[in-house]
Design a protein around this motif. Structure first.
Motif, short mmCIF file in Angstrom:
data_model
loop_
_atom_site.label_atom_id
_atom_site.label_comp_id
_atom_site.label_asym_id
_atom_site.label_seq_id
_atom_site.Cartn_x
_atom_site.Cartn_y
_atom_site.Cartn_z
N HIS A 43 0.84 -1.19 0.00
CA HIS A 43 0.00 0.00 0.00
C HIS A 43 0.88 1.25 0.00
O HIS A 43 2.05 1.20 0.36
N THR A 60 -5.69 2.22 2.43
CA THR A 60 -6.18 0.85 2.30
C THR A 60 -7.70 0.90 2.17
O THR A 60 -8.27 1.95 1.87
N THR A 61 -8.37 -0.21 2.41
CA THR A 61 -9.84 -0.20 2.40
C THR A 61 -10.36 0.05 3.81
O THR A 61 -9.63 -0.12 4.80
N THR A 90 -12.02 7.55 7.59
CA THR A 90 -12.86 7.12 6.46
C THR A 90 -13.71 8.30 5.98
O THR A 90 -13.72 9.37 6.58
N LYS A 101 -9.38 7.16 -0.66
CA LYS A 101 -9.20 5.91 0.07
C LYS A 101 -9.14 6.16 1.58
O LYS A 101 -8.54 7.13 2.03
#
Length: 432
Positions: A43, A60-61, A90, A101
């Motif tokens: 990443h 990342t997710t 987030t 992201k």
């Protein structure tokens, strides 16, 4: 800041709101970025200034960021060496409303280095072996705690100097799983094989780039983690049988574990029906035997080998001044005030970031011993300290932050290294 930002954090740090979360991580301005040595990652990872410290930020997710954040918090509660999770960010969006992201934020571990930063020109076999041995200890601790890593490698580990050895810290836990019932032998062997293959690949990659000494054998070094792991695992968890007349072997087993830096909270002892054979097996083994003793006596928090070295000096102080009959905690306080703290205070301000205090003290003792060997007589601590500061410490790279300088660098394909630096243990700075 655009949109509604979601921050999950156990730390109430308002400085998190000051970072440019509305920008893609690779577009952050230089004023926010900290130039630190960075390991290889699947990443995008950047280091950033947050208040008075530095954090690592990984794109990342959302699912993976939240999972790794919780896993790192759990490992920290279990006192497993790992990086400290700071936050999950987030619902990021840019000025046009495009979603960005999610990121995981972890605190940078001071005085730590990725394995590529532990050498400048070539990686020597003894340095590589010490790194692998440190990783073996970390892997054993993780497995005892029931943690399956799934991606064991030098790249996913940070290393701190520990009195001539290294201490390893887990960095990447996104593939890890924790099993409350412990790991099966198959799971442990799977992790061990992953480690062996990954380490061999990492060292071969360095070999292909001419970054290892000619005598370094990547296969032999990578196989070393298997041997080191199995020997330590057997010592920590294996059962032992002996005749009942050899009960001294119980204390001997405990002493061996203590010497390795582990404590036994519980020891299973069984005898056979005739009472002639005794079988013992550690049931709960905790790492950090010397760390806990040093912390209890002095309040100093050090790595395990550093703690062992400081305790040895403390014991020598007690013997030298005829204080063996005095209360141990009282003598430890006296040693701290008269020996350790004066050394730390004597380090010039501009050299404070070179090494952490416990490592400075260890290296000072080593330097004093070599001086005594050369001169054939004992050396006063003050004289050794002056020599160490001027002849050794002043010429080391800073390991508190290891920020890359702007000049005097040779540009490489995968980063930069300081010019005219032939110390195999100095840092290899990678531009971020």
């Amino acid at each position: 800041m655009s949109g509604s930002l979601n921050i999950t954090s156990a730390m109430a740090d308002p400085a998190l709101l000051d970072l440019p979360w509305h920008l893609p991580l690779d577009a952050w301005p230089n004023e926010n970025i900290a130039s630190l040595p960075k390991g290889i990652s699947r990443h995008l990872v950047r280091f950033a200034h947050l208040g008075g410290h530095v954090v690592a930020i990984k794109e990342t997710t959302a699912e993976m960021a939240k999972g790794e954040y919780e896993m790192l918090r759990t490992l920290q509660r279990m006192e497993i060496p790992c990086v400290e999770p700071v936050a999950v960010i987030t619902n990021r969006s840019d000025g046009e409303g495009e979603m960005l992201k999610p990121v995981l934020v972890t605190r940078h571990l001071k005085f730590s280095m990725p394995y590529r930063a532990l050498f400048s020109q070539t990686l020597r076999p003894d340095t590589a072996t010490r790194l692998v041995d440190a990783l073996a200890v970390l892997l054993v601790r993780l497995h005892i705690a029931g943690f399956f890593w799934g991606d064991v490698s030098l790249s996913n580990t940070l290393f701190r100097r520990d009195a001539g050895a290294f201490a390893a810290y887990l960095v990447d836990a996104e593939t890890g799983q924790l099993y409350t019932g412990g790991l099966s032998n198959g799971q442990r062997e799977n992790d061990l094989e992953i480690a062996r293959v990954n380490i061999a690949g990492e060292l071969m990659d360095l070999e292909a780039g001419g970054r290892v000494a000619d005598e370094l054998d990547p296969i032999r070094i990578s196989n070393g983690i298997v041997d080191a792991y199995r020997k330590l695992w057997k010592e920590l968890t294996g059962s032992e049988s002996f005749h009942s007349s050899e009960r001294w072997r119980i204390s001997e087993r405990v002493d061996r574990l203590n010497a390795l830096g582990f404590d036994i909270e519980e020891l299973a002892i069984k005898t056979d029906e005739t009472g002639t054979t005794v079988r013992i097996q550690p049931k709960v083994v905790d790492a950090g035997h010397h760390q806990r003793r040093l912390l209890r006596l002095t309040g100093l928090d050090a790595e395990e080998n550093q703690a062992r070295r400081l305790l040895n000096d403390l014991d020598s102080y007690r013997a030298s001044y005829g204080k063996t009959e005095f209360d141990e905690e009282m003598v430890a306080h006296e040693w701290l005030m008269r020996v350790f703290e004066p050394v730390v205070r004597a380090i010039p301000l501009d050299l404070k970031g070179k090494l952490e205090p416990a490592e400075v003290f260890h290296q000072l003792l080593e330097h004093r011993w070599f001086m005594a060997q050369r001169q054939g007589h004992d050396i006063p601590l003050a004289e050794a300290l002056s020599s160490y500061i001027n002849d050794v410490l002043r010429h080391r790279r800073d390991e508190a932050t290891m920020i890359a300088p702007d000049t005097g660098l040779i540009t490489m394909a995968i980063g930069t290294v300081p010019a005219d630096d032939d110390d195999e243990d100095t840092d290899w700075r990678l531009k971020v």
